[in-house]
Write a protein that holds these residues in place. Structure first.
Motif, PDB file in Angstrom:
ATOM      1  N   PHE A 183       0.815  -1.217   0.000  1.00 43.69           N
ATOM      2  CA  PHE A 183       0.000   0.000   0.000  1.00 43.69           C
ATOM      3  C   PHE A 183       0.849   1.268   0.000  1.00 43.69           C
ATOM      4  O   PHE A 183       0.397   2.310  -0.456  1.00 43.69           O
ATOM      5  CB  PHE A 183      -0.958  -0.010   1.188  1.00 43.69           C
ATOM      6  CG  PHE A 183      -2.272  -0.679   0.870  1.00 43.69           C
ATOM      7  CD1 PHE A 183      -3.406   0.062   0.621  1.00 43.69           C
ATOM      8  CD2 PHE A 183      -2.353  -2.060   0.778  1.00 43.69           C
ATOM      9  CE1 PHE A 183      -4.612  -0.549   0.307  1.00 43.69           C
ATOM     10  CE2 PHE A 183      -3.547  -2.690   0.464  1.00 43.69           C
ATOM     11  CZ  PHE A 183      -4.685  -1.935   0.226  1.00 43.69           C
ATOM     12  N   ILE A 184       2.077   1.173   0.503  1.00 40.92           N
ATOM     13  CA  ILE A 184       2.934   2.355   0.488  1.00 40.92           C
ATOM     14  C   ILE A 184       3.508   2.603  -0.904  1.00 40.92           C
ATOM     15  O   ILE A 184       3.533   3.735  -1.393  1.00 40.92           O
ATOM     16  CB  ILE A 184       4.073   2.227   1.520  1.00 40.92           C
ATOM     17  CG1 ILE A 184       3.508   2.350   2.932  1.00 40.92           C
ATOM     18  CG2 ILE A 184       5.138   3.293   1.297  1.00 40.92           C
ATOM     19  CD1 ILE A 184       4.540   2.151   4.021  1.00 40.92           C
ATOM     20  N   GLY A 185       3.979   1.544  -1.553  1.00 43.45           N
ATOM     21  CA  GLY A 185       4.682   1.748  -2.819  1.00 43.45           C
ATOM     22  C   GLY A 185       4.311   0.813  -3.941  1.00 43.45           C
ATOM     23  O   GLY A 185       4.961   0.831  -4.992  1.00 43.45           O
ATOM     24  N   GLY A 186       3.278  -0.019  -3.764  1.00 44.64           N
ATOM     25  CA  GLY A 186       2.855  -0.892  -4.843  1.00 44.64           C
ATOM     26  C   GLY A 186       3.699  -2.140  -5.015  1.00 44.64           C
ATOM     27  O   GLY A 186       3.506  -2.889  -5.975  1.00 44.64           O
ATOM     28  N   ARG A 187       4.644  -2.367  -4.112  1.00 36.52           N
ATOM     29  CA  ARG A 187       5.508  -3.553  -4.199  1.00 36.52           C
ATOM     30  C   ARG A 187       5.047  -4.555  -3.138  1.00 36.52           C
ATOM     31  O   ARG A 187       5.277  -4.368  -1.949  1.00 36.52           O
ATOM     32  CB  ARG A 187       6.968  -3.171  -4.012  1.00 36.52           C
ATOM     33  CG  ARG A 187       7.491  -2.290  -5.141  1.00 36.52           C
ATOM     34  CD  ARG A 187       8.796  -1.608  -4.787  1.00 36.52           C
ATOM     35  NE  ARG A 187       9.862  -2.556  -4.493  1.00 36.52           N
ATOM     36  CZ  ARG A 187      11.082  -2.183  -4.143  1.00 36.52           C
ATOM     37  NH1 ARG A 187      11.388  -0.892  -4.025  1.00 36.52           N
ATOM     38  NH2 ARG A 187      12.010  -3.096  -3.899  1.00 36.52           N
ATOM     39  N   SER A 188       4.426  -5.608  -3.586  1.00 35.12           N
ATOM     40  CA  SER A 188       3.765  -6.530  -2.666  1.00 35.12           C
ATOM     41  C   SER A 188       4.725  -7.583  -2.123  1.00 35.12           C
ATOM     42  O   SER A 188       5.381  -8.299  -2.888  1.00 35.12           O
ATOM     43  CB  SER A 188       2.605  -7.232  -3.375  1.00 35.12           C
ATOM     44  OG  SER A 188       2.088  -8.279  -2.570  1.00 35.12           O
ATOM     45  N   ALA A 195       9.420  -4.077  -0.161  1.00 35.51           N
ATOM     46  CA  ALA A 195      10.392  -2.978  -0.096  1.00 35.51           C
ATOM     47  C   ALA A 195      10.898  -2.748   1.317  1.00 35.51           C
ATOM     48  O   ALA A 195      11.631  -1.801   1.575  1.00 35.51           O
ATOM     49  CB  ALA A 195       9.753  -1.690  -0.631  1.00 35.51           C
ATOM     50  N   GLN A 196      10.507  -3.606   2.236  1.00 32.77           N
ATOM     51  CA  GLN A 196      10.932  -3.585   3.632  1.00 32.77           C
ATOM     52  C   GLN A 196      10.687  -2.236   4.327  1.00 32.77           C
ATOM     53  O   GLN A 196      11.595  -1.625   4.870  1.00 32.77           O
ATOM     54  CB  GLN A 196      12.410  -3.954   3.735  1.00 32.77           C
ATOM     55  CG  GLN A 196      12.691  -5.392   3.306  1.00 32.77           C
ATOM     56  CD  GLN A 196      14.086  -5.859   3.700  1.00 32.77           C
ATOM     57  OE1 GLN A 196      15.069  -5.166   3.478  1.00 32.77           O
ATOM     58  NE2 GLN A 196      14.156  -7.030   4.288  1.00 32.77           N
ATOM     59  N   PRO A 197       9.443  -1.771   4.325  1.00 33.94           N
ATOM     60  CA  PRO A 197       9.138  -0.546   5.068  1.00 33.94           C
ATOM     61  C   PRO A 197       9.357  -0.705   6.566  1.00 33.94           C
ATOM     62  O   PRO A 197       9.507   0.283   7.279  1.00 33.94           O
ATOM     63  CB  PRO A 197       7.660  -0.283   4.744  1.00 33.94           C
ATOM     64  CG  PRO A 197       7.114  -1.623   4.372  1.00 33.94           C
ATOM     65  CD  PRO A 197       8.237  -2.332   3.673  1.00 33.94           C
ATOM     66  N   CYS A 198       9.406  -1.945   7.055  1.00 38.23           N
ATOM     67  CA  CYS A 198       9.665  -2.171   8.481  1.00 38.23           C
ATOM     68  C   CYS A 198      11.087  -1.779   8.857  1.00 38.23           C
ATOM     69  O   CYS A 198      11.390  -1.624  10.051  1.00 38.23           O
ATOM     70  CB  CYS A 198       9.412  -3.630   8.842  1.00 38.23           C
ATOM     71  SG  CYS A 198      10.314  -4.796   7.823  1.00 38.23           S
ATOM     72  N   ARG A 199      11.976  -1.627   7.889  1.00 39.55           N
ATOM     73  CA  ARG A 199      13.356  -1.221   8.168  1.00 39.55           C
ATOM     74  C   ARG A 199      13.548   0.291   8.024  1.00 39.55           C
ATOM     75  O   ARG A 199      14.675   0.783   8.005  1.00 39.55           O
ATOM     76  CB  ARG A 199      14.320  -1.946   7.229  1.00 39.55           C
ATOM     77  CG  ARG A 199      14.241  -3.465   7.287  1.00 39.55           C
ATOM     78  CD  ARG A 199      14.662  -4.033   8.604  1.00 39.55           C
ATOM     79  NE  ARG A 199      14.609  -5.509   8.617  1.00 39.55           N
ATOM     80  CZ  ARG A 199      14.757  -6.253   9.690  1.00 39.55           C
ATOM     81  NH1 ARG A 199      14.952  -5.691  10.873  1.00 39.55           N
ATOM     82  NH2 ARG A 199      14.693  -7.569   9.614  1.00 39.55           N
ATOM     83  N   PRO A 657      -7.346  -7.279  -0.993  1.00 38.95           N
ATOM     84  CA  PRO A 657      -7.377  -5.870  -1.409  1.00 38.95           C
ATOM     85  C   PRO A 657      -6.212  -5.496  -2.311  1.00 38.95           C
ATOM     86  O   PRO A 657      -6.081  -4.335  -2.696  1.00 38.95           O
ATOM     87  CB  PRO A 657      -7.314  -5.114  -0.076  1.00 38.95           C
ATOM     88  CG  PRO A 657      -6.690  -6.050   0.885  1.00 38.95           C
ATOM     89  CD  PRO A 657      -7.093  -7.420   0.450  1.00 38.95           C
ATOM     90  N   GLU A 658      -5.375  -6.465  -2.670  1.00 36.51           N
ATOM     91  CA  GLU A 658      -4.297  -6.186  -3.622  1.00 36.51           C
ATOM     92  C   GLU A 658      -4.729  -6.397  -5.069  1.00 36.51           C
ATOM     93  O   GLU A 658      -3.957  -6.131  -5.985  1.00 36.51           O
ATOM     94  CB  GLU A 658      -3.079  -7.069  -3.313  1.00 36.51           C
ATOM     95  CG  GLU A 658      -2.404  -6.729  -1.997  1.00 36.51           C
ATOM     96  CD  GLU A 658      -1.084  -7.453  -1.803  1.00 36.51           C
ATOM     97  OE1 GLU A 658      -0.062  -6.769  -1.688  1.00 36.51           O
ATOM     98  OE2 GLU A 658      -1.076  -8.703  -1.770  1.00 36.51           O
ATOM     99  N   ARG A 842      -4.647   0.534  -9.599  1.00 38.14           N
ATOM    100  CA  ARG A 842      -3.204   0.554  -9.892  1.00 38.14           C
ATOM    101  C   ARG A 842      -2.559  -0.825  -9.785  1.00 38.14           C
ATOM    102  O   ARG A 842      -1.553  -1.086 -10.425  1.00 38.14           O
ATOM    103  CB  ARG A 842      -2.487   1.519  -8.959  1.00 38.14           C
ATOM    104  CG  ARG A 842      -2.476   1.119  -7.487  1.00 38.14           C
ATOM    105  CD  ARG A 842      -1.567   2.005  -6.666  1.00 38.14           C
ATOM    106  NE  ARG A 842      -1.529   1.595  -5.266  1.00 38.14           N
ATOM    107  CZ  ARG A 842      -0.639   2.025  -4.381  1.00 38.14           C
ATOM    108  NH1 ARG A 842       0.286   2.886  -4.760  1.00 38.14           N
ATOM    109  NH2 ARG A 842      -0.664   1.616  -3.133  1.00 38.14           N
ATOM    110  N   GLY A 843      -3.094  -1.724  -8.979  1.00 36.04           N
ATOM    111  CA  GLY A 843      -2.534  -3.055  -8.855  1.00 36.04           C
ATOM    112  C   GLY A 843      -1.213  -3.087  -8.107  1.00 36.04           C
ATOM    113  O   GLY A 843      -0.747  -2.076  -7.572  1.00 36.04           O
ATOM    114  N   VAL A 844      -0.596  -4.268  -8.072  1.00 36.69           N
ATOM    115  CA  VAL A 844       0.674  -4.457  -7.369  1.00 36.69           C
ATOM    116  C   VAL A 844       1.661  -5.155  -8.292  1.00 36.69           C
ATOM    117  O   VAL A 844       1.292  -5.841  -9.233  1.00 36.69           O
ATOM    118  CB  VAL A 844       0.505  -5.300  -6.082  1.00 36.69           C
ATOM    119  CG1 VAL A 844      -0.343  -4.571  -5.069  1.00 36.69           C
ATOM    120  CG2 VAL A 844      -0.070  -6.673  -6.393  1.00 36.69           C
ATOM    121  N   GLN A 845       2.925  -4.971  -7.978  1.00 32.85           N
ATOM    122  CA  GLN A 845       3.977  -5.666  -8.724  1.00 32.85           C
ATOM    123  C   GLN A 845       3.979  -7.142  -8.343  1.00 32.85           C
ATOM    124  O   GLN A 845       3.801  -7.498  -7.181  1.00 32.85           O
ATOM    125  CB  GLN A 845       5.336  -5.048  -8.375  1.00 32.85           C
ATOM    126  CG  GLN A 845       6.491  -5.643  -9.162  1.00 32.85           C
ATOM    127  CD  GLN A 845       7.806  -4.945  -8.860  1.00 32.85           C
ATOM    128  OE1 GLN A 845       7.882  -4.095  -7.991  1.00 32.85           O
ATOM    129  NE2 GLN A 845       8.845  -5.306  -9.598  1.00 32.85           N
TER     130      GLN A 845
END
Length: 845
Positions: A183-188, A195-199, A657-658, A842-845
């Motif tokens: 949801f942040i960047g479209g990379r599922s 994309a490791q938003p947890c880091r 929801p993806e 927009r979908g996801v990668q």
């Protein structure tokens, strides 16, 4: 009681890592192609190279498990089926899967291909393993969030194999339940591209938090290290221990695999075997974010997290004693050895050591206790700790372990050299494979020096850089014979080729071709699209009914202890002709099931249950004769997933929801599909209590609110709800269920909620709002449109429900006259500047 030593399973994210794992003692490796694999950023293998990698492992008696552990879109089903057929025929030892649709395909069409269910399926209770066993699954990779008692409980209730992660990176979220990167960047993450938003850095804030916490890596866990806990896992009956790291360097794979191999090998003589101090140092220096034993003893609180840095910490090298800005150098008193070529980190900057001085003398290395000087880009304060993050000596020694073939398969060689007959060489392994070679020419009498037995043995045993080693050589020969070396070499080579062919042929299968996969929808009758609303408690039920909802989901957490009021609300809903379903928690462990059933048994007239996953469906359908719906954490991406869940008895399924609306339209025909249209989308659910870990909580680790109070090691009695200080709960001075949030560096704010089991739930920074897309949603074949109203008060539930109800009614009555802008403007007034359409377009990668 004697316990079996578990399989050691190592990552192989590249050809070099595959060699590193095999040569350092892995019993099995897991690897994937550059498609349908949860580590899309790893080097991976193309399909041809992947088959070669499987053969490489099999030639050395190492099992090869192939990761097909992503969610698969409907348009990709034909391709993934062909891929699975290829893996089955070639002899992959198992496929590791996440998608319930892929499980459905394998179970129905490829029964010969063993199935391992990935940790991406969040298997965390006995109901889950029982269901998998009934589906023919061979192994479950358990969720990392289980403690040792829970692993024991699951083991006692199932016959399928259990696999547990023991080392490497950890996700803060239950694997397979994370939508944050998506949801942040479209990379599922569910598609292999997290994309490791947890880091990333976040700050903690909220109107009940005493003070805003400065930006830290609040969601970044330490690395798992269970090297000292292997006896516990072995005694629990774990079948396989797994090292994380398909994106790590091959040197990392070599060091970690060798360490765990050595510990396991010692276990037979030392049942308490763990890592030695030297082995622990090797594990630390090769890569660590600080180490944790994870949840093996319950939630360790702040000790789970690496809040100061998300990257490799290495080991403490020493402390700065001074710096020379003119020469751009620093001096460090060492606590560990340093060598030219090592990498270091001081503060937030790192460098590689190219030059090293002791006094005025250049040196190649220095030991603990000595003071060294080396170039560094900027001045740094005295006393600053310096860490060694790259050990050139360790890396060099690790590389040597896999740069040449060292792991050999023992074979017995039999040679017959009889005058007037062909030279016969038989080469046999422990599996009964025998390669036989006979020379074309006959053996002749010796004219001069006859061939001796030692000379023949020496020549036959020259297996060189093959993966074989002659364990025993038996020779029957005449005395006075001559055999050209070329004949011996040729016979030996042909025997090797034959046994190699036979060994690989033993893995091959005849799995056939599946052909076109067709879905089997339950052929649900067409009906008017309905509006469903999820609410937090009884008050929300009344508001949703008054607003025009056709179905209400009420969270069981808002019901427990409040059953009489809930029963009254259900009666009111029924008078209005509205169905009420009970929504279960995202995670229900074995020890929490009694509380769930106790609450359900106190309710009257419930119309159904909304389950979070297949495990809950399997568990509840044996206990209650109620309609069972399945929520979006089940990760339905395709018609095969819909078939899987309807086969279990699901009456309605909320798709992921993806998916885009076009992708939903591809799978909707004949199924009762629901999708989210409004509200806060959950991005993470974590076993870790984020706020309690930061602000401290007096609930004992891994326990609930009925725990015993312990003071200075002495039990002082039972802890009642009133005695518990929970900084995450409303009414406390330090937090609140919806009163806190995390803010990222771009300023986006993500609401945080904590449930009754102290789990953390993180929600999207923007409110999902699709009121202007109702025509497209209905045309996509969606039967139910859902509002996620758990964060709304009763007034908001009523207003939002009424707005959507009016919009749906208006469109269905007269589509040509429908003006979506009217409803969108009203929705924007309720949620100014904070709406998103999610992935529907927009979908996801």
């Amino acid at each position: 009681m004697k316990h079996t030593i578990p399989e050691l399973l190592s990552p192989a994210g590249s050809p070099e890592s595959l060699k590193a794992a095999v040569e350092n003692g892995a019993d099995a490796v897991y690897l994937g192609s550059n498609e349908f694999s949860a580590r899309g950023h790893a080097d991976n293998f193309n399909r041809d190279k992947l088959l070669e990698a499987i053969d490489f492992a099999h030639k050395r008696d190492v099992l090869a498990y192939i990761t097909v552990n992503t969610l698969v879109k409907e348009q990709e089903i034909e391709d993934v089926v062909q891929y699975l057929e290829q893996l089955c025929n070639h002899g992959a030892d198992a496929v590791i899967i996440q998608d319930p649709g892929i499980l459905n395909i394998l179970n129905e069409h490829l029964p010969k291909l063993p199935i391992h269910v990935s940790t991406q399926m969040s298997i965390h209770n006995s109901a889950g393993t029982k269901l998998l066993g009934s589906m023919g699954v061979k192994r479950a990779v358990l969720a990392r969030e289980l403690d040792i008692e829970e692993i024991n409980t699951i083991r006692s209730a199932t016959d399928i194999q259990l696999e547990v992660f023991v080392h490497g990176a950890m996700c803060i979220c239950y694997s397979g339940r994370c939508l944050m990167s998506s949801f942040i960047g479209g990379r599922s993450g569910n598609r292999g591209y997290c994309a490791q938003p947890c880091r990333k850095e976040y700050s903690l804030e909220g109107n009940r938090i005493r003070s805003t916490m400065s930006s830290k890596y609040l969601l970044s866990p330490r690395d798992l290290n269970l090297s000292s806990r292997l006896p516990d896992l072995i005694n629990a009956g774990v079948d396989s221990i797994k090292i994380e790291g398909r994106m790590k360097r091959p040197e990392y794979v070599a060091v970690v695999t060798r360490t765990y191999r050595d510990i396991l090998d010692r276990f037979s003589t030392d049942p308490t075997a763990g890592a030695t101090p030297d082995e622990m140092r090797r594990l630390e220096v090769i890569f660590n974010r600080d180490f944790t034993e994870g949840y093996l003893n319950g939630d360790p609180g702040r000790k789970l997290m690496s809040m100061d840095t998300p990257g490799n910490r290495g080991i403490l090298l020493g402390h700065v004693t001074g710096s020379n800005p003119g020469r751009r150098t620093i001096s460090v008193k060492l606590d560990a050895t340093i060598n030219v070529g090592d990498g270091i980190m001081a503060g937030d900057k790192g460098t590689s050591i190219r030059l090293l001085w002791m006094g005025w003398h250049k040196v190649q290395s220095a030991k603990a206790g000595e003071v060294v000087t080396f170039p560094y880009g900027s001045a740094i304060a005295s006393g600053t700790p310096v860490f060694k993050t790259f050990d050139s000596t360790l890396v060099a020694s690790a590389r040597k372990t896999y740069r040449s073939v060292q792991r050999k398969v023992p074979v017995t060689v039999q040679v017959e050299a009889i005058k007037g007959h062909p030279l016969l060489v038989r080469m046999s392994d422990y599996h009964g494979n025998t390669g036989i070679s006979m020379s074309e020419n006959l053996i002749s009498s010796a004219r001069q020096q006859p061939l001796g037995e030692l000379a023949l043995e020496k020549q036959v045993s020259k297996l060189g850089d093959t993966n074989f080693q002659a364990e025993a050589i038996n020779i029957r020969m005449d005395d006075d014979i001559f055999i050209p070396l070329s004949m011996i070499n040729s016979a030996r080579r042909e025997a090797i080729e034959e046994i190699s062919r036979l060994r690989l042929a033993g893995y091959r299968r005849v799995c056939g071709s599946i052909g076109l996969i067709t879905p089997h929808p339950p052929d649900v009758k067409d009906h008017r699209p309905v509006l469903s609303v999820r609410v937090a408690g009884p008050d929300g039920v009344y508001a949703a009914v008054l607003g025009g909802a056709a179905r209400v989901y009420v969270d069981i957490e808002g019901i427990t202890g409040n059953e009489p009021a809930t029963n009254t609300a259900i009666e009111e809903a029924h008078r209005a002709g509205i169905a009420v379903f009970i929504r279960l928690p995202d995670i229900v462990k074995n020890k929490e099931m009694t509380l769930i059933t106790r609450t359900l048994d106190k309710l009257h007239g419930v119309d159904g249950i909304l389950a979070a996953g297949p495990d809950q469906i399997s568990w509840l359908k044996e206990m209650y004769d109620l309609p069972l719906a399945v929520d979006y954490p089940a990760n339905v991406f395709n018609t095969q997933g819909l078939d899987f869940l309807t086969g279990l008895g699901a009456c309605s399924i909320t798709v992921s929801p993806e998916l885009t609306l076009d992708e939903i339209a591809r799978i909707s025909v004949g199924y009762d599909i629901e999708c989210l249209v409004q509200g806060s989308v959950q991005l993470m659910v974590s076993e870790h209590c984020l706020i309690g870990g930061i602000k401290r909580c007096n609930i004992p680790i891994g326990k609930g609110c009925d725990s015993q109070i312990e003071v200075n090691g002495e039990v002082k009695g039972s802890m009642t709800t009133e005695q518990v200080t929970r900084p995450c709960q409303p009414g406390s001075t330090a937090g609140g269920v919806t009163g806190c949030s995390i803010r990222d560096k771009k300023g986006f704010v993500f609401p945080v909620r904590h449930d009754n089991q102290c789990r953390t739930h993180i929600y999207n920074s923007k409110e999902l709002g699709l009121i202007d897309s109702i025509p497209g949603i209905i045309k996509a074949g969606v039967r139910s449109l859902r509002i996620e109203g758990m964060f709304y008060d009763a007034k908001q539930v009523g207003e939002v429900t009424m707005l959507y109800s009016q919009a749906i009614d208006t469109y269905l009555k007269n589509p040509a006259q429908y003006d979506e802008s009217v409803y969108l403007s009203r929705l924007k007034m309720m949620f100014p500047g904070n709406l998103t359409t999610g992935h529907y377009f927009r979908g996801v990668q």
